[in-house]
Design a protein around this motif. Structure first.
Motif, PDB file in Angstrom:
ATOM      1  N   ILE A  24      11.618   2.202   0.689  1.00 31.85           N
ATOM      2  CA  ILE A  24      10.796   2.612  -0.466  1.00 31.85           C
ATOM      3  C   ILE A  24      10.992   4.116  -0.730  1.00 31.85           C
ATOM      4  N   ASP A  25      11.017   4.911   0.354  1.00 32.40           N
ATOM      5  CA  ASP A  25      11.279   6.357   0.201  1.00 32.40           C
ATOM      6  C   ASP A  25      12.618   6.563  -0.492  1.00 32.40           C
ATOM      7  N   HIS A  26      13.604   5.814  -0.031  1.00 29.89           N
ATOM      8  CA  HIS A  26      14.961   5.944  -0.576  1.00 29.89           C
ATOM      9  C   HIS A  26      14.966   5.619  -2.085  1.00 29.89           C
ATOM     10  N   LEU A  27      14.231   4.578  -2.453  1.00 29.91           N
ATOM     11  CA  LEU A  27      14.159   4.201  -3.873  1.00 29.91           C
ATOM     12  C   LEU A  27      13.543   5.335  -4.695  1.00 29.91           C
ATOM     13  N   PHE A  28      12.387   5.832  -4.269  1.00 31.42           N
ATOM     14  CA  PHE A  28      11.713   6.855  -5.084  1.00 31.42           C
ATOM     15  C   PHE A  28      12.533   8.143  -5.169  1.00 31.42           C
ATOM     16  N   LYS A  29      13.226   8.494  -4.077  1.00 34.32           N
ATOM     17  CA  LYS A  29      14.047   9.722  -4.103  1.00 34.32           C
ATOM     18  C   LYS A  29      15.180   9.594  -5.103  1.00 34.32           C
ATOM     19  N   GLU A  69       0.839  -1.216   0.000  1.00 30.17           N
ATOM     20  CA  GLU A  69       0.000   0.000   0.000  1.00 30.17           C
ATOM     21  C   GLU A  69       0.862   1.249   0.000  1.00 30.17           C
ATOM     22  N   TYR A  70       1.936   1.233   0.771  1.00 25.74           N
ATOM     23  CA  TYR A  70       2.843   2.382   0.849  1.00 25.74           C
ATOM     24  C   TYR A  70       3.510   2.630  -0.506  1.00 25.74           C
ATOM     25  N   PHE A  71       3.907   1.542  -1.152  1.00 28.34           N
ATOM     26  CA  PHE A  71       4.569   1.646  -2.458  1.00 28.34           C
ATOM     27  C   PHE A  71       3.595   2.241  -3.487  1.00 28.34           C
ATOM     28  N   LYS A  72       2.338   1.746  -3.459  1.00 20.98           N
ATOM     29  CA  LYS A  72       1.340   2.211  -4.432  1.00 20.98           C
ATOM     30  C   LYS A  72       1.071   3.719  -4.266  1.00 20.98           C
ATOM     31  N   LYS A  73       1.083   4.187  -3.025  1.00 20.54           N
ATOM     32  CA  LYS A  73       0.885   5.629  -2.780  1.00 20.54           C
ATOM     33  C   LYS A  73       2.018   6.423  -3.420  1.00 20.54           C
ATOM     34  N   SER A  74       3.243   5.931  -3.259  1.00 23.66           N
ATOM     35  CA  SER A  74       4.398   6.644  -3.837  1.00 23.66           C
ATOM     36  C   SER A  74       4.318   6.643  -5.355  1.00 23.66           C
ATOM     37  N   VAL A  75       3.848   5.530  -5.937  1.00 23.15           N
ATOM     38  CA  VAL A  75       3.723   5.446  -7.400  1.00 23.15           C
ATOM     39  C   VAL A  75       2.792   6.563  -7.881  1.00 23.15           C
ATOM     40  N   LYS A  76       1.678   6.734  -7.162  1.00 24.74           N
ATOM     41  CA  LYS A  76       0.698   7.783  -7.531  1.00 24.74           C
ATOM     42  C   LYS A  76       1.318   9.167  -7.393  1.00 24.74           C
ATOM     43  N   GLN A  77       1.964   9.355  -6.239  1.00 22.57           N
ATOM     44  CA  GLN A  77       2.564  10.653  -5.938  1.00 22.57           C
ATOM     45  C   GLN A  77       3.578  11.057  -7.019  1.00 22.57           C
ATOM     46  N   TYR A  78       4.348  10.093  -7.510  1.00 24.13           N
ATOM     47  CA  TYR A  78       5.384  10.398  -8.503  1.00 24.13           C
ATOM     48  C   TYR A  78       4.851  10.261  -9.942  1.00 24.13           C
ATOM     49  N   GLY A  79       3.575   9.893 -10.089  1.00 28.84           N
ATOM     50  CA  GLY A  79       2.948   9.786 -11.421  1.00 28.84           C
ATOM     51  C   GLY A  79       3.575   8.710 -12.294  1.00 28.84           C
ATOM     52  N   LEU A  80       3.902   7.560 -11.706  1.00 25.43           N
ATOM     53  CA  LEU A  80       4.570   6.502 -12.491  1.00 25.43           C
ATOM     54  C   LEU A  80       3.569   5.424 -12.925  1.00 25.43           C
ATOM     55  N   ASN A  81       4.021   4.587 -13.868  1.00 26.13           N
ATOM     56  CA  ASN A  81       3.144   3.524 -14.384  1.00 26.13           C
ATOM     57  C   ASN A  81       3.541   2.179 -13.793  1.00 26.13           C
ATOM     58  N   ASN A  82       2.708   1.669 -12.876  1.00 28.09           N
ATOM     59  CA  ASN A  82       2.982   0.334 -12.302  1.00 28.09           C
ATOM     60  C   ASN A  82       1.964  -0.686 -12.798  1.00 28.09           C
ATOM     61  N   LEU A  83       1.305  -0.388 -13.925  1.00 27.81           N
ATOM     62  CA  LEU A  83       0.286  -1.265 -14.521  1.00 27.81           C
ATOM     63  C   LEU A  83      -0.827  -1.580 -13.517  1.00 27.81           C
ATOM     64  N   ASN A  84      -1.009  -0.678 -12.547  1.00 26.86           N
ATOM     65  CA  ASN A  84      -2.036  -0.842 -11.492  1.00 26.86           C
ATOM     66  C   ASN A  84      -1.866  -2.125 -10.691  1.00 26.86           C
ATOM     67  N   SER A  85      -0.639  -2.556 -10.537  1.00 24.06           N
ATOM     68  CA  SER A  85      -0.417  -3.776  -9.744  1.00 24.06           C
ATOM     69  C   SER A  85      -0.800  -3.562  -8.285  1.00 24.06           C
ATOM     70  N   ASP A  86      -1.493  -4.551  -7.716  1.00 23.97           N
ATOM     71  CA  ASP A  86      -1.868  -4.506  -6.297  1.00 23.97           C
ATOM     72  C   ASP A  86      -1.053  -5.497  -5.481  1.00 23.97           C
ATOM     73  N   SER A  87      -0.041  -6.091  -6.105  1.00 19.11           N
ATOM     74  CA  SER A  87       0.668  -7.165  -5.405  1.00 19.11           C
ATOM     75  C   SER A  87       2.081  -6.730  -4.994  1.00 19.11           C
ATOM     76  N   HIS A  88       2.818  -7.678  -4.449  1.00 20.60           N
ATOM     77  CA  HIS A  88       4.204  -7.422  -4.039  1.00 20.60           C
ATOM     78  C   HIS A  88       5.146  -7.378  -5.246  1.00 20.60           C
ATOM     79  N   VAL A  89       4.635  -7.701  -6.448  1.00 22.02           N
ATOM     80  CA  VAL A  89       5.422  -7.527  -7.677  1.00 22.02           C
ATOM     81  C   VAL A  89       4.962  -6.222  -8.316  1.00 22.02           C
TER      82      VAL A  89
END
Ligand SMILES: Cc1ncc(COP(=O)(O)O)c(C=O)c1O
Length: 380
Positions: A371-376, A298-318
């Motif tokens: 996860i924060d470190h990765l997105f930064k 859930e935390y990762f998905k929030k960051s994906v949204k915040q950074y406007g990235l394409n994660n193919l809407n994955s809801d899993s650990h992949v």
């Protein structure tokens, strides 16, 4: 035979499709060491952090002292032990199936099962994004096969209905490169109208989904009967190595008699089996591993949204971060590497050309600050 190896290799390099292995010094999960430097890794399928578990290591070394390392032979000669039998029974109980056999890898399992249960008069239907081992098992089989569009249930339904043969449908329950789930409930509905054999590869879902990590068939209440079989691996959430096929007594016995990748390959070492038994028992009980992983997703998905990235809407650990262009994906992976983060660029033929991506594997060993470190550090 292709004699022009050098030119072919040069072509791969020109197309940014040449792949190289990274020489790891140590570590197998979220922390690895390469050339003396520590890296934060998002590239391991050890989703529950089991590969570093002390109890597994103890079980492995105890078994090794008692039984030796290698199993000495294929299972039908002298490579079948009480530990193998115990693990087979444990898996059957875990999944609610009648019977199980242990293979030496998930690749061998899918190839061996699909080839042995199919006949030349059958039709095999596989999802366009099924794992290579399912594709290869299908290619080895003498049956005719078709690929249906990814997760497209009406396409599957059409293909089921236009066939007048016995059908086998093979599907990954969690797709390894897109991170999405198979629509098992809808597949089950088609099956009610026109029955077929359903083979579900739970490689990436076991340990994480379903009660006690029993997988997505369990989570979606797919009835375990003689027309359903499950394959799964121990090298991912269970943190060890090897794989299994589980289903009805008859189909498992038939695979045991006929699968060449089972019959003609050395069986898994007993210490690996004993460590796997320990792992499944821990994974069943320790819900905190799954709960932590779900929080991280859930935390990762929030960051994906915040950074406007394409994660193919994955809801899993992949979590795929789709970049597209091969060169751009390699550049991004290299820039992360320079900042101490290890995520290789996944390219063709693992995914289609122009669909290159960073495949992020989340693990209960990660923390939110990782996860924060990765997105930064993602520099486009
Ligand atoms: C869906 C799926 N099935 C099977 C396998 C093969 O498993 P193993 O690594 O045990 O050969 C993999 C491996 O990545 C996989 O992703």
């Amino acid at each position: 035979m292709n004699k022009n190896f050098e030119k072919k290799l040069q072509d791969l390099k020109k197309e940014n499709l040449f792949r190289q292995r990274v020489l790891k010094e140590s570590g197998s999960s979220s922390k690895i060491i390469i050339d003396g430097k520590k890296y934060l890794s998002f590239a391991s399928n050890d989703y529950l952090g089991m590969s570093n578990n002390y109890e597994l290591q103890e079980a492995l070394s105890e078994s090794c002292k008692k039984n030796g390392l290698g199993s000495g032979s294929s299972p039908l000669i002298s490579g079948y032990s009480e530990s193998h039998k115990e693990l087979e029974c444990l898996i059957s109980e875990f999944l609610g199936t009648q019977s199980t056999i242990i293979f030496s890898s998930g690749y061998q399992t899918n190839v061996g099962v699909i080839k042995s249960i199919s006949e030349s008069t059958d039709h095999i239907l596989i999802d366009k994004l099924d794992h290579a081992s399912i594709v290869d098992g299908t290619l080895f089989s003498k049956a005719k096969f078709k690929r249906y569009s990814h997760n497209n249930i009406s396409d599957l339904n059409e293909k089921v209905n236009e066939s007048d043969k016995d059908i086998i449908v093979c599907v990954d329950s969690l797709f390894s490169m897109d991170g999405d789930f198979a629509k098992l409930n809808e597949i089950q509905k088609i099956k009610k109208d026109k029955d077929f054999y359903l083979l579900v590869d739970e490689a990436h879902a076991l340990g994480v989904y379903g009660s006690g990590g029993r997988g997505l068939c369990n989570e979606m209440n797919i009835p375990m009967n003689e027309m359903v079989g499950i394959t799964g691996t121990f090298g991912k959430s269970f943190g060890t190595f090897g794989a299994f096929f589980s289903g009805s007594q008859d189909v498992v016995n038939f695979v045991l008699q006929n699968s060449r990748s089972y019959i003609y390959s050395t069986s898994l070492p007993r210490p690996i089996i004993d460590a796997t038994i320990k792992s499944i028992n821990i994974v069943m009980k320790e819900n905190w591993r799954r709960e932590k992983l779900f929080e991280l997703i859930e935390y990762f998905k929030k960051s994906v949204k915040q950074y406007g990235l394409n994660n193919l809407n994955s809801d899993s650990h992949v979590q795929p971060l789709v970049i597209g262009d091969e060169r751009e994906c390699i550049n991004l992976s290299e820039s992360l590497y320079n900042d101490g983060i290890f995520i290789p660029a996944i390219r063709y033929p693992t995914v289609e050309k122009g669909q290159s991506r960073l495949r992020i594997s989340l693990s209960s060993e990660h923390e939110k600050h990782h996860i924060d470190h990765l997105f930064k550090n993602l520099k486009f």
